[in-house]
Design a protein around this motif. Structure first.
Motif, short mmCIF file in Angstrom:
data_model
loop_
_atom_site.label_atom_id
_atom_site.label_comp_id
_atom_site.label_asym_id
_atom_site.label_seq_id
_atom_site.Cartn_x
_atom_site.Cartn_y
_atom_site.Cartn_z
N THR A 222 -19.21 -10.34 3.58
CA THR A 222 -20.43 -9.81 4.23
C THR A 222 -20.67 -8.35 3.89
O THR A 222 -21.79 -7.87 4.00
N ARG A 223 -19.61 -7.63 3.48
CA ARG A 223 -19.75 -6.22 3.10
C ARG A 223 -19.08 -5.99 1.76
O ARG A 223 -17.93 -5.53 1.69
N PRO A 224 -19.77 -6.31 0.66
CA PRO A 224 -19.14 -6.23 -0.66
C PRO A 224 -18.66 -4.84 -1.05
O PRO A 224 -17.77 -4.70 -1.89
N ASP A 225 -19.26 -3.81 -0.43
CA ASP A 225 -18.89 -2.44 -0.78
C ASP A 225 -17.78 -1.89 0.11
O ASP A 225 -17.46 -0.70 0.05
N PHE A 226 -17.18 -2.70 0.93
CA PHE A 226 -16.13 -2.24 1.85
C PHE A 226 -14.90 -1.85 1.04
O PHE A 226 -14.37 -2.64 0.26
N SER A 227 -14.42 -0.63 1.25
CA SER A 227 -13.31 -0.14 0.41
C SER A 227 -11.95 -0.40 1.06
O SER A 227 -11.86 -0.60 2.28
N ALA A 228 -10.93 -0.35 0.22
CA ALA A 228 -9.57 -0.65 0.71
C ALA A 228 -8.57 0.28 0.07
O ALA A 228 -8.56 0.49 -1.15
N MET A 229 -7.72 0.85 0.92
CA MET A 229 -6.61 1.70 0.48
C MET A 229 -5.35 1.16 1.14
O MET A 229 -5.41 0.61 2.25
N ALA A 230 -4.23 1.28 0.48
CA ALA A 230 -2.97 0.80 1.08
C ALA A 230 -1.83 1.74 0.73
O ALA A 230 -1.85 2.44 -0.29
N TYR A 231 -0.86 1.74 1.61
CA TYR A 231 0.42 2.41 1.37
C TYR A 231 1.46 1.36 1.01
O TYR A 231 1.40 0.22 1.49
N SER A 232 2.42 1.75 0.19
CA SER A 232 3.57 0.88 -0.06
C SER A 232 4.79 1.73 -0.34
O SER A 232 4.69 2.79 -0.99
N LEU B 203 -4.11 3.31 -3.89
CA LEU B 203 -2.74 2.97 -3.47
C LEU B 203 -1.92 4.25 -3.40
O LEU B 203 -1.95 5.06 -4.34
N VAL B 204 -1.20 4.44 -2.30
CA VAL B 204 -0.16 5.47 -2.24
C VAL B 204 1.15 4.73 -2.37
O VAL B 204 1.48 3.88 -1.53
N ASP B 205 1.90 5.02 -3.42
CA ASP B 205 3.10 4.21 -3.69
C ASP B 205 4.39 5.02 -3.58
O ASP B 205 4.39 6.24 -3.63
N GLY B 206 5.47 4.29 -3.44
CA GLY B 206 6.80 4.88 -3.42
C GLY B 206 7.31 5.17 -2.03
O GLY B 206 6.54 5.34 -1.08
N PRO B 207 8.63 5.25 -1.89
CA PRO B 207 9.23 5.51 -0.58
C PRO B 207 9.04 6.96 -0.16
O PRO B 207 8.83 7.84 -0.99
N TYR B 208 9.14 7.20 1.12
CA TYR B 208 9.14 8.57 1.62
C TYR B 208 10.51 9.19 1.36
O TYR B 208 11.54 8.61 1.72
N VAL B 209 10.51 10.37 0.75
CA VAL B 209 11.75 11.09 0.46
C VAL B 209 11.69 12.43 1.20
O VAL B 209 10.95 13.35 0.80
N ALA B 210 12.47 12.51 2.27
CA ALA B 210 12.37 13.68 3.15
C ALA B 210 12.61 14.99 2.40
O ALA B 210 11.97 16.01 2.69
N ALA B 211 13.53 14.97 1.43
CA ALA B 211 13.86 16.20 0.70
C ALA B 211 12.68 16.70 -0.14
O ALA B 211 12.67 17.85 -0.56
N ARG B 212 11.70 15.82 -0.36
CA ARG B 212 10.54 16.22 -1.16
C ARG B 212 9.28 16.28 -0.31
O ARG B 212 8.17 16.15 -0.82
#
Ligand code: SF4
Length: 215
Positions: free
Chosen positions: A94-104, A128-137
């Motif tokens: 119903t909303r073809p222009d609906f955008s999508a972002m994801a974390y992984s 996409l925001v990818d990769g694990p969280y690395v506290a030291a960085r």
């Protein structure tokens, strides 16, 4: 959990600090990784959360006229990839222009070699925001917690954001009418959540991790 249900930790209907513009956010329940310093510890067990029908979530998103898309966070969205891909298809019917972002917590290259459902979800994402969280960085970065994490444009929709300043989008806090306090966003400093909880506790408040829920 079937592909017609999504295990949800919480949702918010409007957020301006987790992706471009104003977006809904779905935090899914369950993550197989255990990054030291993860800011969403309550979303890690696969038990718990609320099982919500894809159709119900699609109706909510498609009916939210004042948002341009949804951000999928967690927890690990790619642990529920087939259902989330189905959700995006249902909204875009119903909303073809609906955008999508994801974390992984997984790298893009790993997800590309993943299951058919994971590839289907990738194919439906704009960012996409990818990769694990690395506290030291840890850094005060746009939409990301640590410098190893990449913001990747998977469609042409948001390529412009890659050349915009890479600085923290900040945190949104909300005090609900029932007195609960919630927040969303990527903390620009490490230890934000612990500090916030201690500060609130000193003033007699308890931090609720749930978001504003839709009916
Ligand atoms: S991948 Fe994300 S949700 Fe999972 S442990 Fe790491 S920071 Fe937490």
């Amino acid at each position: 959990m079937t592909d017609s249900q999504i295990s949800v930790a919480r949702t918010v209907d409007r957020c301006a600090v987790l992706g471009p513009g104003v977006r809904a956010v779905i935090w899914v329940q369950g993550c197989p990784l255990r990054c030291h310093g993860c800011v969403a510890a309550e979303t890690l067990p696969f038990e718990g959360g609320t099982s919500r029908p894809v159709a119900e979530l699609a109706d909510w998103l498609a009916g939210s006229a004042d948002i341009e898309g949804v951000t999928l966070s967690g927890g690990e969205p790619f642990s529920q990839a087939p259902a989330l891909a189905a959700l995006l298809d249902a909204v875009r019917a119903t909303r073809p222009d609906f955008s999508a972002m994801a974390y992984s917590g997984f790298r893009h290259e790993v997800l590309r070699r993943g299951s058919a459902g994971q590839q289907a979800l990738l194919d439906r994402l704009d960012l996409l925001v990818d990769g694990p969280y690395v506290a030291a960085r840890h850094g005060a970065l746009r939409w990301r917690g640590s410098a190893n994490q990449r913001l990747l444009a998977l469609s042409d929709r948001y390529t412009r954001v890659l050349s915009e300043p890479d600085t923290s989008a900040g945190i949104e806090c909300a005090l609900e009418t029932d007195g609960s306090f919630s927040w969303a966003g990527v903390p620009p400093t490490p230890g934000f959540r612990t500090g916030l909880e201690e500060e609130l506790a000193a003033r007699g408040f308890v931090l609720h991790t749930r978001g504003r829920r839709q009916p």
